[in-house]
Design a protein around this motif. Structure first.
Motif, PDB file in Angstrom:
ATOM      1  N   THR A   1       0.840  -1.205   0.000  1.00  0.00           N
ATOM      2  CA  THR A   1       0.000   0.000   0.000  1.00  0.00           C
ATOM      3  C   THR A   1       0.870   1.247   0.000  1.00  0.00           C
ATOM      4  O   THR A   1       1.788   1.382   0.811  1.00  0.00           O
ATOM      5  CB  THR A   1      -0.917   0.027   1.240  1.00  0.00           C
ATOM      6  OG1 THR A   1      -1.724  -1.151   1.258  1.00  0.00           O
ATOM      7  CG2 THR A   1      -1.816   1.257   1.219  1.00  0.00           C
ATOM      8  N   PHE A   2       0.580   2.151  -0.912  1.00  0.00           N
ATOM      9  CA  PHE A   2       1.287   3.423  -1.020  1.00  0.00           C
ATOM     10  C   PHE A   2       0.237   4.529  -1.073  1.00  0.00           C
ATOM     11  O   PHE A   2      -0.644   4.530  -1.931  1.00  0.00           O
ATOM     12  CB  PHE A   2       2.158   3.443  -2.282  1.00  0.00           C
ATOM     13  CG  PHE A   2       2.771   4.795  -2.576  1.00  0.00           C
ATOM     14  CD1 PHE A   2       3.442   5.512  -1.605  1.00  0.00           C
ATOM     15  CD2 PHE A   2       2.676   5.342  -3.860  1.00  0.00           C
ATOM     16  CE1 PHE A   2       3.995   6.751  -1.877  1.00  0.00           C
ATOM     17  CE2 PHE A   2       3.231   6.572  -4.147  1.00  0.00           C
ATOM     18  CZ  PHE A   2       3.896   7.280  -3.153  1.00  0.00           C
TER      19      PHE A   2
ATOM     20  N   GLU B   1       8.712  12.439  -9.308  1.00  0.00           N
ATOM     21  CA  GLU B   1       9.809  11.476  -9.426  1.00  0.00           C
ATOM     22  C   GLU B   1       9.687  10.378  -8.367  1.00  0.00           C
ATOM     23  O   GLU B   1       9.863   9.191  -8.661  1.00  0.00           O
ATOM     24  CB  GLU B   1      11.155  12.193  -9.275  1.00  0.00           C
ATOM     25  CG  GLU B   1      11.519  13.098 -10.443  1.00  0.00           C
ATOM     26  CD  GLU B   1      12.806  13.859 -10.177  1.00  0.00           C
ATOM     27  OE1 GLU B   1      13.499  13.547  -9.193  1.00  0.00           O
ATOM     28  OE2 GLU B   1      13.115  14.783 -10.965  1.00  0.00           O
ATOM     29  N   VAL B   2       9.382  10.781  -7.129  1.00  0.00           N
ATOM     30  CA  VAL B   2       9.256   9.808  -6.045  1.00  0.00           C
ATOM     31  C   VAL B   2       8.073   8.879  -6.294  1.00  0.00           C
ATOM     32  O   VAL B   2       8.181   7.657  -6.166  1.00  0.00           O
ATOM     33  CB  VAL B   2       9.096  10.526  -4.689  1.00  0.00           C
ATOM     34  CG1 VAL B   2       8.775   9.524  -3.590  1.00  0.00           C
ATOM     35  CG2 VAL B   2      10.357  11.297  -4.338  1.00  0.00           C
ATOM     36  N   ALA B   3       6.925   9.453  -6.640  1.00  0.00           N
ATOM     37  CA  ALA B   3       5.713   8.661  -6.830  1.00  0.00           C
ATOM     38  C   ALA B   3       5.872   7.663  -7.972  1.00  0.00           C
ATOM     39  O   ALA B   3       5.526   6.476  -7.827  1.00  0.00           O
ATOM     40  CB  ALA B   3       4.528   9.585  -7.092  1.00  0.00           C
TER      41      ALA B   3
ATOM     42  N   ILE C   1       8.224   4.683  -7.042  1.00  0.00           N
ATOM     43  CA  ILE C   1       7.619   3.674  -6.171  1.00  0.00           C
ATOM     44  C   ILE C   1       6.598   2.838  -6.934  1.00  0.00           C
ATOM     45  O   ILE C   1       6.586   1.604  -6.842  1.00  0.00           O
ATOM     46  CB  ILE C   1       6.976   4.345  -4.942  1.00  0.00           C
ATOM     47  CG1 ILE C   1       8.070   4.949  -4.056  1.00  0.00           C
ATOM     48  CG2 ILE C   1       6.132   3.346  -4.148  1.00  0.00           C
ATOM     49  CD1 ILE C   1       7.547   5.765  -2.895  1.00  0.00           C
ATOM     50  N   ILE C   2       5.748   3.502  -7.721  1.00  0.00           N
ATOM     51  CA  ILE C   2       4.737   2.769  -8.484  1.00  0.00           C
ATOM     52  C   ILE C   2       5.391   1.840  -9.507  1.00  0.00           C
ATOM     53  O   ILE C   2       4.910   0.730  -9.750  1.00  0.00           O
ATOM     54  CB  ILE C   2       3.783   3.765  -9.184  1.00  0.00           C
ATOM     55  CG1 ILE C   2       2.961   4.522  -8.136  1.00  0.00           C
ATOM     56  CG2 ILE C   2       2.866   3.050 -10.166  1.00  0.00           C
ATOM     57  CD1 ILE C   2       2.117   5.646  -8.703  1.00  0.00           C
ATOM     58  N   LYS C   3       6.497   2.260 -10.071  1.00  0.00           N
ATOM     59  CA  LYS C   3       7.176   1.462 -11.096  1.00  0.00           C
ATOM     60  C   LYS C   3       7.892   0.250 -10.511  1.00  0.00           C
ATOM     61  O   LYS C   3       7.918  -0.829 -11.126  1.00  0.00           O
ATOM     62  CB  LYS C   3       8.181   2.339 -11.846  1.00  0.00           C
ATOM     63  CG  LYS C   3       8.984   1.592 -12.901  1.00  0.00           C
ATOM     64  CD  LYS C   3       9.950   2.533 -13.613  1.00  0.00           C
ATOM     65  CE  LYS C   3      10.770   1.782 -14.651  1.00  0.00           C
ATOM     66  NZ  LYS C   3      11.723   2.700 -15.357  1.00  0.00           N
TER      67      LYS C   3
ATOM     68  N   LEU D   1       2.879  -4.232  -5.141  1.00  0.00           N
ATOM     69  CA  LEU D   1       1.959  -3.161  -4.765  1.00  0.00           C
ATOM     70  C   LEU D   1       0.530  -3.491  -5.194  1.00  0.00           C
ATOM     71  O   LEU D   1       0.281  -3.859  -6.330  1.00  0.00           O
ATOM     72  CB  LEU D   1       2.405  -1.846  -5.424  1.00  0.00           C
ATOM     73  CG  LEU D   1       1.758  -0.561  -4.898  1.00  0.00           C
ATOM     74  CD1 LEU D   1       2.116  -0.333  -3.435  1.00  0.00           C
ATOM     75  CD2 LEU D   1       2.204   0.631  -5.748  1.00  0.00           C
ATOM     76  N   LYS D   2      -0.415  -3.350  -4.242  1.00  0.00           N
ATOM     77  CA  LYS D   2      -1.820  -3.615  -4.525  1.00  0.00           C
ATOM     78  C   LYS D   2      -2.616  -2.329  -4.739  1.00  0.00           C
ATOM     79  O   LYS D   2      -3.509  -2.287  -5.581  1.00  0.00           O
ATOM     80  CB  LYS D   2      -2.437  -4.417  -3.374  1.00  0.00           C
ATOM     81  CG  LYS D   2      -1.864  -5.807  -3.194  1.00  0.00           C
ATOM     82  CD  LYS D   2      -2.535  -6.518  -2.018  1.00  0.00           C
ATOM     83  CE  LYS D   2      -1.971  -7.921  -1.827  1.00  0.00           C
ATOM     84  NZ  LYS D   2      -2.614  -8.609  -0.659  1.00  0.00           N
TER      85      LYS D   2
END
Length: 423
Positions: free
Chosen positions: A359-360, A373-375, A378-380, A385-386
């Motif tokens: 979870t993010f 850049e941060v987001a 993390i998603i990449k 990640l759910k």
């Protein structure tokens, strides 16, 4: 309606007394009008709650009511006495002293005294300081300068001291050490409390909250010392500098650290056992000792108000191999302009992104270049990640929100099952 009242009256007295215990005493006395059975039942209610606000802040009505109800009260043991009183009562100190003496004589187990903030604190009677039946003591804006001699709170397990004035630097440690079975401690500092260093040395303490939010505190000689080997939960908020040194705190599982200390190495270095951590620091430099691993951390909330917060984020995701939940949020107004230097991605992919992060969540997302850049990183790279939840700042325009959604939706995702949500 009559049937409902009859069914209520059929309940045993003990059950009715438990229900009445959680109501304001003013409302409890209204039940005397229901029937003859209810006329004197209130006198056995073990918990009494008095609040001046329920009397439209009219002091004479309030004090007369408290005096009369305490005089007529017949419960053999007073489980709890809760009093909230304000400065409109010019005789508040005298009145509270009488009520506390009555409570001590009734073997009170829980006592809460709250006097309005911003006023000169009221003194409490000396008989309180040797009350051996107290298990819970909560005080707000009172003076404990008379607790300088003998203090014995041998049964107190919960102690909350909010905006309390002490005689000197040694008074607070003396009061705390008198609580031989203390498990829950809350200390909120206030200007003029006559304390420089709050020393907490309690072998059996389980939860600790230390707050200092007033701008009246100045200098680096004002802070906290903690020695609590059985502590499980720590909450420390200090917005005006100083220090917090930890001697022995090996088993903390949950911590909230919101401070502006120049150096937090000792403090954060003692939190390697935490499973949940909420963090807001003024700087990412020397946040914790090199080589520190948060091996049990699964839930992290990081504030984004400090300069170069992204550098601290990088360290934390690298040093938290089991992290499952990551939340980012700007809790405060930014303490300094963000530097122009870009975000340096981790040299190698952190283990938490490869194996655990599920979870993010990012609250008050602005869509700046560094945030993007941060987001996207993390998603990449968060393979498991759910859910990724992005909540833009309320002040963002509809066009800005559309651009944020467009940019993040088009970025690559490491997890094929990741759901990207916009609040």
């Amino acid at each position: 309606m009559v049937g409902s009242r009859d069914r209520l009256s059929q309940l045993p007295d003990d059950f009715l007394l438990q229900i009445l215990s959680w109501l304001p005493t003013k409302d409890v006395l209204v039940t005397t009008l229901l029937s003859k059975r209810w006329r004197f039942l209130w006198t056995l209610v073990p918990r009494l709650n008095y609040d001046l606000r329920h009397y439209d802040n009219i002091c004479p009505r309030f004090t007369q009511f408290v005096d009369r109800s305490l005089l007529l009260h017949k419960a053999p043991v007073l489980e709890s006495l809760n009093i909230k009183i304000g400065s409109v009562c010019f005789t508040a100190e005298k009145d509270v002293a009488v009520w506390v003496r009555i409570a001590v004589e009734r073997f009170v187990r829980e006592l809460s005294i709250s006097y309005c903030s911003g006023e000169e604190p009221i003194r409490l009677p000396k008989c309180l300081f040797t009350c051996t039946t107290l298990a819970v003591l909560k005080l707000e804006n009172v003076s404990l300068v008379d607790a300088s001699c003998y203090v014995c709170f041998k049964s107190v397990k919960t102690l909350h001291l909010l905006d309390v004035k002490y005689l000197d630097d040694q008074s607070l440690p003396r009061i705390i050490s008198s609580c031989s079975c203390l498990e829950d401690l809350v200390v909120q500092r206030c200007p003029g409390d006559n304390v420089n260093v709050v020393t907490v040395t309690v072998p059996c303490l389980k939860t600790l909250s230390l707050h200092k939010s007033s701008q009246a505190f100045e200098g680096d000689d004002d802070g906290f010392l903690i020695d609590a080997p059985k502590l499980k939960r720590l909450d420390i908020e200090d917005y005006w500098g100083g220090f917090c040194y930890v001697e022995n705190m090996p088993d903390v599982v949950e911590a909230n650290v919101d401070v502006i200390y120049k150096n937090t190495e000792k403090l954060l270095g003692s939190l390697t056992s935490v499973k949940r951590l909420a963090l807001c620091l003024i700087t990412s430099d020397a946040a914790y000792p090199a080589g520190t691993i948060f091996s049990q951390l699964v839930h992290l909330e990081l504030c984004t108000c400090a300069p170069r917060w992204w550098d601290l984020l990088t360290k934390l995701i690298e040093d938290s191999p089991k992290l499952r939940v990551l939340k980012l949020r700007q809790k405060h107004i930014r303490r300094a302009p963000s530097p122009r230097a870009g975000w340096k991605q981790p040299v190698s992919l952190p283990k938490c992104l490869l194996y655990h992060l599920e979870t993010f969540k990012w609250e008050l997302y602005e869509g700046s270049q560094k945030q993007k850049e941060v987001a996207t990183f993390i998603i990449k790279h968060a393979i498991r990640l759910k859910t990724a939840i992005i909540s833009p700042k309320p002040s963002s325009t509809l066009l800005e929100k559309h651009e944020m959604l467009k940019e993040l939706s088009s970025s690559p995702r490491g997890s094929s099952t990741c759901e990207l949500l916009f609040d």
